[in-house]
Scaffold this active site. Sequence first.
Site, PDB file in Angstrom:
ATOM      1  N   ARG A 104       0.848  -1.196   0.000  1.00 19.09           N
ATOM      2  CA  ARG A 104       0.000   0.000   0.000  1.00 19.09           C
ATOM      3  C   ARG A 104       0.882   1.244   0.000  1.00 19.09           C
ATOM      4  NH1 ARG A 104      -1.843   0.820   4.303  1.00 19.09           N
ATOM      5  NH2 ARG A 104      -1.232  -1.004   5.491  1.00 19.09           N
TER       6      ARG A 104
ATOM      7  N   TYR B 190      -1.672  -3.290  -6.788  1.00 19.46           N
ATOM      8  CA  TYR B 190      -1.479  -3.982  -5.500  1.00 19.46           C
ATOM      9  C   TYR B 190      -2.811  -4.108  -4.740  1.00 19.46           C
ATOM     10  CZ  TYR B 190      -0.430  -4.996  -0.722  1.00 19.46           C
ATOM     11  OH  TYR B 190      -0.460  -5.583   0.511  1.00 19.46           O
TER      12      TYR B 190
ATOM     13  N   LYS C   1      -9.669  -2.243   1.666  1.00 25.57           N
ATOM     14  CA  LYS C   1      -9.315  -1.090   2.504  1.00 25.57           C
ATOM     15  C   LYS C   1     -10.144   0.134   2.115  1.00 25.57           C
ATOM     16  CE  LYS C   1      -6.237  -3.590   4.423  1.00 25.57           C
ATOM     17  NZ  LYS C   1      -6.503  -4.106   5.773  1.00 25.57           N
TER      18      LYS C   1
ATOM     19  N   HIS D 191     -10.556  -2.455  11.510  1.00 22.02           N
ATOM     20  CA  HIS D 191      -9.462  -3.293  11.010  1.00 22.02           C
ATOM     21  C   HIS D 191      -9.231  -4.425  12.012  1.00 22.02           C
ATOM     22  CE1 HIS D 191      -5.027  -3.347   9.399  1.00 22.02           C
ATOM     23  NE2 HIS D 191      -5.805  -4.149   8.710  1.00 22.02           N
TER      24      HIS D 191
ATOM     25  N   SER E 203      -1.367  -3.810  10.069  1.00 22.67           N
ATOM     26  CA  SER E 203      -1.070  -4.748   8.985  1.00 22.67           C
ATOM     27  C   SER E 203       0.182  -5.566   9.306  1.00 22.67           C
ATOM     28  CB  SER E 203      -0.815  -3.969   7.700  1.00 22.67           C
ATOM     29  OG  SER E 203      -1.863  -3.056   7.488  1.00 22.67           O
TER      30      SER E 203
ATOM     31  N   CYS F  56       0.791  -7.900  11.471  1.00 17.88           N
ATOM     32  CA  CYS F  56       1.109  -8.139  12.887  1.00 17.88           C
ATOM     33  C   CYS F  56       0.429  -9.412  13.384  1.00 17.88           C
ATOM     34  CB  CYS F  56       0.677  -6.963  13.747  1.00 17.88           C
ATOM     35  SG  CYS F  56       1.721  -5.513  13.555  1.00 17.88           S
TER      36      CYS F  56
ATOM     37  N   ASP G   4      -9.405  -9.816   8.869  1.00 13.79           N
ATOM     38  CA  ASP G   4      -8.866  -8.474   8.592  1.00 13.79           C
ATOM     39  C   ASP G   4      -9.847  -7.340   8.877  1.00 13.79           C
ATOM     40  OD1 ASP G   4      -6.727  -6.809   7.628  1.00 13.79           O
ATOM     41  OD2 ASP G   4      -7.803  -6.561   5.742  1.00 13.79           O
TER      42      ASP G   4
ATOM     43  N   ASN H  15       6.377  -8.625   1.642  1.00 12.19           N
ATOM     44  CA  ASN H  15       4.916  -8.420   1.649  1.00 12.19           C
ATOM     45  C   ASN H  15       4.246  -9.294   0.587  1.00 12.19           C
ATOM     46  OD1 ASN H  15       2.504  -7.185   2.618  1.00 12.19           O
ATOM     47  ND2 ASN H  15       2.522  -5.754   0.887  1.00 12.19           N
ATOM     48  N   SER H  16       4.869 -10.440   0.267  1.00 16.93           N
ATOM     49  CA  SER H  16       4.211 -11.348  -0.684  1.00 16.93           C
ATOM     50  C   SER H  16       2.970 -11.934  -0.015  1.00 16.93           C
ATOM     51  CB  SER H  16       5.172 -12.437  -1.138  1.00 16.93           C
ATOM     52  OG  SER H  16       5.735 -13.119  -0.045  1.00 16.93           O
ATOM     53  N   ARG H  17       2.004 -12.333  -0.826  1.00 19.06           N
ATOM     54  CA  ARG H  17       0.670 -12.619  -0.288  1.00 19.06           C
ATOM     55  C   ARG H  17       0.071 -13.893  -0.864  1.00 19.06           C
ATOM     56  NH1 ARG H  17      -1.858  -8.594   3.242  1.00 19.06           N
ATOM     57  NH2 ARG H  17      -0.286  -6.971   3.425  1.00 19.06           N
TER      58      ARG H  17
END
Length: 591
Positions: free
Chosen positions: A78, A206, A215, A235, A257, A259, A284, A374-376
């Site tokens: 982000r 992204y 978001k 959140h 984010s 965590c 989330d 930050n790969s998802r």
Amino acid sequence: MTSYPAAETYTKSRALAAWVAECARLTNPDRIVWCDGSEAERRRLTDEAVAAGVLIPLNHEKRPGCYLHRSNPNDVARTEEVTFICSPTKDGAGVTNNWMAPDEAYAKLGALLKGSMAGRTMYVIPYVMGPLGSPFAKVGVEITDSIYVVLSMRIMTRMGRAALEMLGDSDHFNRGLHCTLDLDPKKRFICHFPQDNTIWSVGSGYGGNALLSKKCFALRIASTLGRKEGWLAEHMLIVGIQNPAGQTRYIAAAFPSACGKTNLAMLTPPAALKGWKVFTVGDDIAWLRIGPDGGLWAINPEAGYFGVAPGTSAKSNANAMRLVEHDTLFTNVAQTPDGDIWWEGMDSAPPAGLLDWQGRPWTPESGAKAAHPNSRFTAPMSNNPVLSPHANDPRGVPISAIVFGGRRATTMPLVLESFDWTHGVFMGATMGSETTAAAAGKVGVVRRDPMAMLPFCGYNIGEYLGHWLELAGRLKNPPRIFMVNWFRKSAEGDFLWPGFGDNLRVLKWMLDRIHNGADGFRTPVGIAPHAKDLDLTGLEISPEQLRQALAVDRGEWRQELASAGEFFDKIGTALPEALRRQHRTLAAALE
Ligand code: OXD
Ligand code: MN
């Protein structure tokens, strides 16, 4: 003159038909495709994405239905600095948001969008946030030029025909216009217009910038709807905890984010806590409303998980490893020579012959990460082996406790209960956390992140905190509020608390406090458990380590309050007086 399919074939909403036509006039696509959410459509679009090189098929023997996407390396997280709340006044956005005047934003992004879909396909994605038939549910429509966005939205939301049915002939839906342009970061803007229930996002593909349901709608815009309509968009994960007697209680927990929300939402109970079970409602986002019983009820508006891959392993989150065994899109992870995936922290050593997240040959000696930090993974919640039977319940679930947590190496103890609702709101309002790779920028710097909503609150943060305080007056049966910190470290830099599945021990204490009158003691900053109040069966932790994890150090807390005070000063007159009073009272108690 391009001719497009007649909108009336798809929707009874004249407002939707008109808006799609308006977007088409602006962006001039070659084709318009209305998404119906069917399996046939998924197959067709997946084949197209593979042919275009947007998706790489993985080994379908090992991981059926799974694909890898590699994003532009400049577009991996982000981008908060180019995210704007375009409310009519700057004050409406408040000090924690970037603001752009609505006219200026429409003009600036309008110029970028003009003709931007020439030569491209415009996809119209109608979607529902929330269980179908739920009074909590809301309709959004995203227009995008990205096939990756379409396939991701299909996982993350209830998308297609069901949404058009829910919309009917109404004009009440969130309007999200997204175009990747040429992915030039200088032309990247994510703009929210709460007064118009509208989002315009350009220049990024992204997830957090481009899946507008998440978001942008379910947090930033929804928070403004919640304020107007008397509910909360947060959140937060939502987790169900079943005790050995078979009773299930629900906790909603806000963490910034990356965590560990996804890990907590699907944790595996320690073997020694016999008979305890954990079920995921959401990982989330939570939409919370006052129920007919005067309690707080929550739904997860999403239908899938967009989780951080690195660090996910059989040890840290066995359920997530099962979640991603099939029908999952991976973004920016490493690829093995046999067409499987790999990331740092997966337990197994990196196999030889890996390709890194950019598709380049990788060896451990390179010193670089194989998977982007930050790969998802993007996976449907129906894949989750511990999905709550109430994840699709239109009524939602009743919340017993709200938890606020950050990533803090110092100061913050493992757990504290607030003295009351106002103090709990103060705890949430003053939360701090070290920054992570989920947002572009420096990692590991402590910043104030009220309720983990700093990047997601769609209006003035002072008014948002006021909205939280005001809710108490309407809650006959409010949930109790706690704060936690799984990340405190010893002087030697080691984590003091084992975390992951053992976090259930802390949640158990909360539920024991609420439902069984479990013990705790008053510190100046909240109610803490004695070591004996925590169920430590089967856990190897030295008394000294536990003492350090639970400790409230007055010196550290004075610094903490000073930093919180600076943040309150920044919010200025919008900050509710009740929170300033809390600050004064706690500061005095620490003297
Ligand atoms: C997310 C985030 O992707 O918070 O959930 O960044
Ligand atoms: Mn998040």
